[in-house]
Design an enzyme around this catalytic site. Structure first.
Site, PDB file in Angstrom:
ATOM      1  N   THR A 213      51.146  12.255  45.836  1.00 42.76           N
ATOM      2  CA  THR A 213      52.418  12.723  46.403  1.00 42.76           C
ATOM      3  C   THR A 213      52.113  14.070  47.017  1.00 42.76           C
ATOM      4  O   THR A 213      51.165  14.734  46.595  1.00 42.76           O
ATOM      5  CB  THR A 213      53.464  12.939  45.278  1.00 42.76           C
ATOM      6  N   ARG A 241      60.661  -0.064  42.556  1.00 41.32           N
ATOM      7  CA  ARG A 241      60.608   1.134  41.701  1.00 41.32           C
ATOM      8  C   ARG A 241      60.687   2.400  42.560  1.00 41.32           C
ATOM      9  O   ARG A 241      59.997   2.544  43.550  1.00 41.32           O
ATOM     10  CB  ARG A 241      59.318   1.141  40.896  1.00 41.32           C
ATOM     11  N   GLY A 265      52.619  13.626  40.499  1.00 44.03           N
ATOM     12  CA  GLY A 265      52.261  12.970  39.245  1.00 44.03           C
ATOM     13  C   GLY A 265      53.306  11.924  38.883  1.00 44.03           C
ATOM     14  O   GLY A 265      54.195  11.602  39.676  1.00 44.03           O
TER      15      GLY A 265
HETATM   16  N1  GLY Z   1      55.655  11.363  41.793  1.00 48.37           N
HETATM   17  C1  GLY Z   1      55.560  10.182  42.509  1.00 48.37           C
HETATM   18  C2  GLY Z   1      56.002   8.996  41.790  1.00 48.37           C
HETATM   19  O1  GLY Z   1      56.051   8.972  40.571  1.00 48.37           O
HETATM   20  O2  GLY Z   1      56.314   8.043  42.446  1.00 48.37           O
END
Ligand code: GLY
Length: 359
Positions: A213, A241, A265
């Site tokens: 990310t 998701r 993360g």
């Molecule tokens: N931080 C990105 C995710 O968990 O999708």
């Protein structure tokens, strides 16, 4: 500000410790109070990204040019994030990101404008290379905050965004390999795998999950603050998701009176603890960005490690405040967390603090 000093020299793109003069090798051994960031450029523009590769350096250079030309933090963070989103070699963000368990790349992205406290986001959007720019349109052209899935794609198309296959050869091959190797109890497999169906499941541990990310946070010369978080999210995730990245307060939060924070993360615990909001509120209570990032890591560890059977330490937070100070902290990783920074001191990588997680 002094334009001469603000020019970035790529040769000065070197690693620094967040604490002035502190070498990365010593970070884990120095008491936390010494980790407080002391930015010599306090009060002047700054832009950071949680990415630290060459693309991040290009992204921060381009974004920094916007800031030094008097442009807004909002334009700067969008430019910086776009450069990272379109990088085909980045497996965690935008084009070429890793897909879900069905092989479909679904992107999450959010943007927040501290000046107006306005925010926009898209979640599980497909086929658009620059989801943060769609998020910006949600923020600026609607009175909604989040658009999801097909609706987000329809919205993007209505503004002329080009629909593309987000897969690169690399991302598609990674998915095909994962599908063949993650289990010997399904109908997929390489020829070797299919002829030895009962081999030990441990053989498949080498197919990792990825949480790539990026956060881009900036203060402009007016003192206005903006931020973006953008991602392809958890690799091999369940279709639909959504992680923390498009959730305002979780993957991103900005307050013009205080500063901005972003998370990378595993997103599930960041959503539950409203991680970025927590950091900004801690800064509002007088904590430095570095201290506030470490507070958030400690908060997650102490709240969830004993009760969440799936607890997996992977979070990293970055933050800036209105004075141009910065912070960066992570848990449990083998690497010291770092971020790419551009301000009047130049372009460089700053290293933060890895909080030891012993669970
Ligand atoms: N931080 C990105 C995710 O968990 O999708």
């Amino acid at each position: 500000m002094n334009r001469k000093n603000s020019k970035i020299d790529r040769r000065s793109f070197v690693r620094h410790g967040v604490g002035a003069g502190v070498g990365a090798w010593a970070l884990d051994r120095i008491p936390k109070k010494k980790m407080v960031s002391q930015n010599k450029s306090a009060g002047s523009p700054i832009i950071i990204t949680s990415h630290t590769n060459d693309t991040a350096a290009d992204a921060m250079q381009q974004a920094w040019s916007i800031l030094t030309d008097g442009g807004s933090a909002l334009d700067a963070v969008e430019r910086g994030a776009n450069v990272i989103e379109v990088d085909p070699n980045d497996s965690g963000v935008g084009y070429g990101g890793l897909p879900n368990e069905e092989g479909v790349i679904q992107l999450d992205s959010s943007i927040m404008d501290g000046k107006t406290y306005n925010a926009g986001a898209v979640a599980a959007i497909e086929n658009i290379k620059t989801p943060c720019s769609v998020a910006r349109l949600v923020m600026e052209r609607t009175d909604h905050v989040i658009l999801v899935g097909q609706g987000a794609l329809d919205f993007a198309r209505s503004y002329g965004f080009e629909e593309v296959d987000l897969h690169t050869e690399r991302s598609r091959n990674a998915f095909l390999r994962w599908r063949e190797e993650h289990s010997d109890r399904d109908d997929y497999g390489s020829p070797d795998h299919l002829v030895t169906p009962n081999q030990d499941e441990d053989d498949y541990d080498s197919i990792p999950f990825h949480y790539g990310t990026t956060n881009v946070l900036a203060v402009d010369s007016n003192g206005d603050i903006s931020g973006i978080t953008t991602t392809s999210g958890l690799s091999w995730k369940i279709n639909g998701r959504i992680g923390d990245s498009p959730i305002i307060g979780a993957g991103l939060y900005v307050d013009n009176d205080i500063g901005a924070a972003g998370a990378t993360g595993r997103g599930e615990d960041v959503i539950k603890c409203c991680g970025s909001f927590y950091i900004v509120m801690r800064m509002g209570q007088g904590r430095s960005p570095q201290e506030a990032c470490e507070d958030a890591i400690e908060f997650i560890v102490h709240k969830y490690r004993n009760v969440n059977p799936n607890f997996f330490p992977s979070e990293k937070f970055v933050a800036i405040n209105k004075d141009g100070e910065m912070g960066c902290a992570s848990m449990g990783s083998n690497r010291v967390p770092s971020m790419t920074v551009a301000n009047s001191d130049g372009l460089r990588i700053e290293e933060g603090v890895r909080t030891q997680y012993t669970g």
